[in-house]
Design a protein around this motif. Structure first.
Motif, PDB file in Angstrom:
ATOM      1  N   MET A   1      -6.946   0.760   0.467  1.00 42.89           N
ATOM      2  CA  MET A   1      -5.695   1.047  -0.241  1.00 42.89           C
ATOM      3  C   MET A   1      -4.621   0.006   0.034  1.00 42.89           C
ATOM      4  O   MET A   1      -3.553   0.040  -0.594  1.00 42.89           O
ATOM      5  N   THR A   2      -4.856  -0.892   0.959  1.00 40.64           N
ATOM      6  CA  THR A   2      -3.822  -1.849   1.350  1.00 40.64           C
ATOM      7  C   THR A   2      -4.276  -3.279   1.086  1.00 40.64           C
ATOM      8  O   THR A   2      -5.474  -3.569   1.043  1.00 40.64           O
TER       9      THR A   2
ATOM     10  N   ILE B   1      -3.743   2.444  -6.801  1.00 33.61           N
ATOM     11  CA  ILE B   1      -4.543   1.630  -5.889  1.00 33.61           C
ATOM     12  C   ILE B   1      -5.248   0.583  -6.741  1.00 33.61           C
ATOM     13  O   ILE B   1      -6.029   0.917  -7.643  1.00 33.61           O
TER      14      ILE B   1
ATOM     15  N   ILE C   1      -5.185   4.465   4.697  1.00 37.93           N
ATOM     16  CA  ILE C   1      -5.003   3.231   3.932  1.00 37.93           C
ATOM     17  C   ILE C   1      -6.063   2.185   4.250  1.00 37.93           C
ATOM     18  O   ILE C   1      -6.298   1.274   3.458  1.00 37.93           O
TER      19      ILE C   1
ATOM     20  N   PHE D   1      -6.567  10.773  -2.688  1.00 39.02           N
ATOM     21  CA  PHE D   1      -6.957   9.754  -3.661  1.00 39.02           C
ATOM     22  C   PHE D   1      -7.661  10.381  -4.857  1.00 39.02           C
ATOM     23  O   PHE D   1      -8.539  11.235  -4.710  1.00 39.02           O
TER      24      PHE D   1
ATOM     25  N   GLY E   1       0.824  -1.191   0.000  1.00 43.99           N
ATOM     26  CA  GLY E   1       0.000   0.000   0.000  1.00 43.99           C
ATOM     27  C   GLY E   1       0.857   1.239   0.000  1.00 43.99           C
ATOM     28  O   GLY E   1       2.096   1.166   0.034  1.00 43.99           O
TER      29      GLY E   1
END
Length: 587
Positions: free
Chosen positions: A189-190, A147, A170, A119, A79
């Motif tokens: 995001m991770t 992402i 994240i 983002f 991430g």
């Protein structure tokens, strides 16, 4: 319910665990020793017994200690926030740890859960996506960090909702995906991915062979490596393996640099920690560390973590490659990794191979090198991992198993010579023993013909031939004496010295000469060819050495001068005047 077990036997960092349920190969487990939980990996299963390698010191572990299996393999967290980090082989953030020495059982989160990232969506609601599809991006130290749909997702999904442009952590949900059964899957995001399973989020297509410029003449001109290629640097202690790797890291055409210090001496790793944050990146005008990640596993860290460090580094590289970025991965030194494999193989009482290394060492090395490469992503973009490792053969013996096994896997062989290092001929890459198999690929020949000229490879081979002839004549001069050979022998030797001094040697402390762009290398090669192709008339061998020493001096001054500047043309004109004494036109 997770499988549990008890410690049944201990052999250094190899622990035998008697499990009470199912266990998988390469599964992670935690051994409880007092108030400490030690991470380990299953490397062999025999009935109820699971043989695990512990990534920490096993001091204090006793028979009967409780073991809990995690149900997943050794994995990394992927991430935003990986760049500029200093990790150990298990992806612990070293900057978050207290004290000079790492504490057993002290594990830290590799990313910052509280930091917000801006983002920007790239996809739209209703789009059909699959694993590794780009949903949006954030800026990570001025680098576009995509992402993506988690790599673990299988099949096609439709986007039900997608976060708008804004700031998120994240762990915030940035998308909700619907599978074919209309079940919802939240995406942040991770994501996590096991380090020993390659990320293959790409389509197989014929790959191009683009030259990867490193700024090091003896590599780019004589033994080029391509974008997405593989190479390795063997050599004895003190020959300059680490320094050459640092030079390539600073200058190579790459978006991301990942340095894996897998078992190197602590002082060399400290140099990376202190030097990289201070280096300016000429490509971006920012600090080089902003697009660099360091995986550190020094020689005084547990042996098993050396193996983890190289796989962790490669997985991070594959992650950034899936974003359409060019990644340069440097590993120093894979010999320490091989030594860790040898130790575990011996403790498992496996049949030993040459020098007691595992019998399957060539296959292990080949499989790892095969994870590098140039790829076409599913969206049509491209990404690459160029991997260059170093090998530290005992006593400089290039016939030992690790070097021989790596030669079968890597396409470029940059042999460092102790003799050249002792003679202060840096970089100490032996121009005769070293090679690049990419020069033999028709795809690379086609590329270089368009990029430079259709005579480039022939010119490089001509230069290499002259270096070989120079070495042979030098040996004859040493045996028969200066007066015992014809003057032509001295001329051949000094022509090879011109190539060595002007192309093969480079000053890493000079701001101009430390990084030589390809345009300048083309000019240097053409000038050198004009000199070695010419005929000379001398009375004595003393005249030969005196004349060529002047030629070499002028050409070195040209290398130290900014390309096509006033000083550059001044030294070039002086060189032309010197060559006219022998009726040679430099052009």
């Amino acid at each position: 319910m997770s499988t549990k077990g008890r410690v049944h036997g201990i052999i250094a960092n190899l622990v035998i665990v008697q499990a009470d349920g199912p266990v998988s190969q390469n599964e992670i487990c935690f051994i409880t020793s007092g108030a400490t939980r030690l991470m380990a990996e299953v490397i062999k299963i025999n009935g109820q017994n699971a043989y695990v390698q512990v990534f920490e010191s096993t001091r204090g572990v006793k028979i009967g200690n409780e073991v809990e299996f995690a149900g997943h393999m050794l994995e990394v967290t992927l991430g935003p926030g990986i760049l500029s980090k200093n990790y150990d082989g298990l992806q612990n953030d070293l900057d978050k740890m207290d004290g000079v020495f790492l504490k057993r059982g002290d594990y830290t989160h590799p990313l910052d859960p509280g930091k917000k990232w801006h983002f920007k969506p790239l996809a739209h609601v209703g789009d059909t996506v699959e694993a590794a599809s780009w949903l949006g991006e954030v800026q990570e130290n001025a680098m576009p960090h995509k992402i993506m749909v988690p790599f673990t997702f299988k099949g096609s999904y439709s986007i039900k909702s997608l976060a708008g442009e804004g700031d998120y952590t994240i762990d915030d949900t940035i998308a909700v995906l619907l599978d074919s059964n209309q079940q919802e899957h939240k995406v942040s995001m991770t994501q996590k991915w096991p380090v020993k399973v390659p990320i293959t989020a790409y389509r197989e297509k014929p790959r191009p062979f683009k030259l990867l410029e490193t700024g090091v003449r003896t590599l780019d001109t004589l033994n080029p490596i391509v974008e997405g290629g593989t190479g390795f640097i063997p050599g004895p202690f003190g020959a300059g393996k680490t320094v050459l790797q640092h030079a390539i890291s600073k200058q190579a055409e790459a978006d991301i640099v990942i340095v894996a210090a897998c078992g190197e001496r602590a002082n060399e790793v400290v140099e990376i920690f202190t030097e990289f944050p201070e280096l300016e990146d000429k490509r971006t005008g920012r600090k080089l560390m902003e697009r660099t990640t360091i995986i550190a596993n020094t020689s005084n860290m547990p042996v098993a973590a050396r193996e983890a460090s190289v796989y962790t580094a490669m997985t991070l590289a594959e992650y950034y490659r899936s974003m359409g970025l060019r990644v340069l991965l440097m590993a120093d030194s894979t010999s320490r990794w091989a030594q860790a494999l040898r130790e575990m193989s011996n403790r498992l009482e496996e049949l030993p191979g040459p020098d007691a290394f595992p019998m399957d060492l060539p296959a292990i090395i080949s499989n790892f090198y095969a994870r590098a490469g140039y790829t076409y992503l599913k969206n049509g973009k491209t990404g690459s991992i160029t991997f260059i490792g170093t090998v530290s053969p005992a006593g400089g013996n290039l016939k030992e198993p690790v070097t021989e096994s790596t030669k079968k896997a890597a396409r470029c062989f940059y042999a460092l010579s102790q003799q050249r290092a002792d003679s202060k001929r840096y970089p100490a890459v032996d121009p005769i023993d070293s090679y690049s198999k990419y020069l033999e690929y028709p795809e690379f020949a086609e590329y270089i013909n368009e990029r430079i000229s259709d005579t480039w490879i022939d010119n490089v081979n001509e230069v290499k031939t002259m270096l070989q002839r120079g070495k042979e004549t030098y040996d004859q001069i040493n045996i028969l004496g200066d007066d015992g050979v014809p003057i032509e022998y001295h001329v051949v030797y000094w022509k090879s010295e011109v190539i060595d001094s002007v192309i093969c040697q480079q000053d890493g402390f000079d701001k101009i000469d430390q990084n030589c762009p390809m345009e300048r290398q083309e000019n240097i090669l053409q000038n050198t060819l004009s000199i070695i192709r010419s005929n000379y008339q001398f009375e004595t061998f003393i005249d030969v050495s005196a004349y060529f020493k002047k030629v070499i001096n002028f050409m070195k001054q040209i290398n130290y001068t900014e390309f096509q500047s006033e000083g550059y043309y001044k030294f070039e004109n002086e060189l032309k005047a010197l060559l006219k004494e022998q009726n040679i036109d430099l052009g």
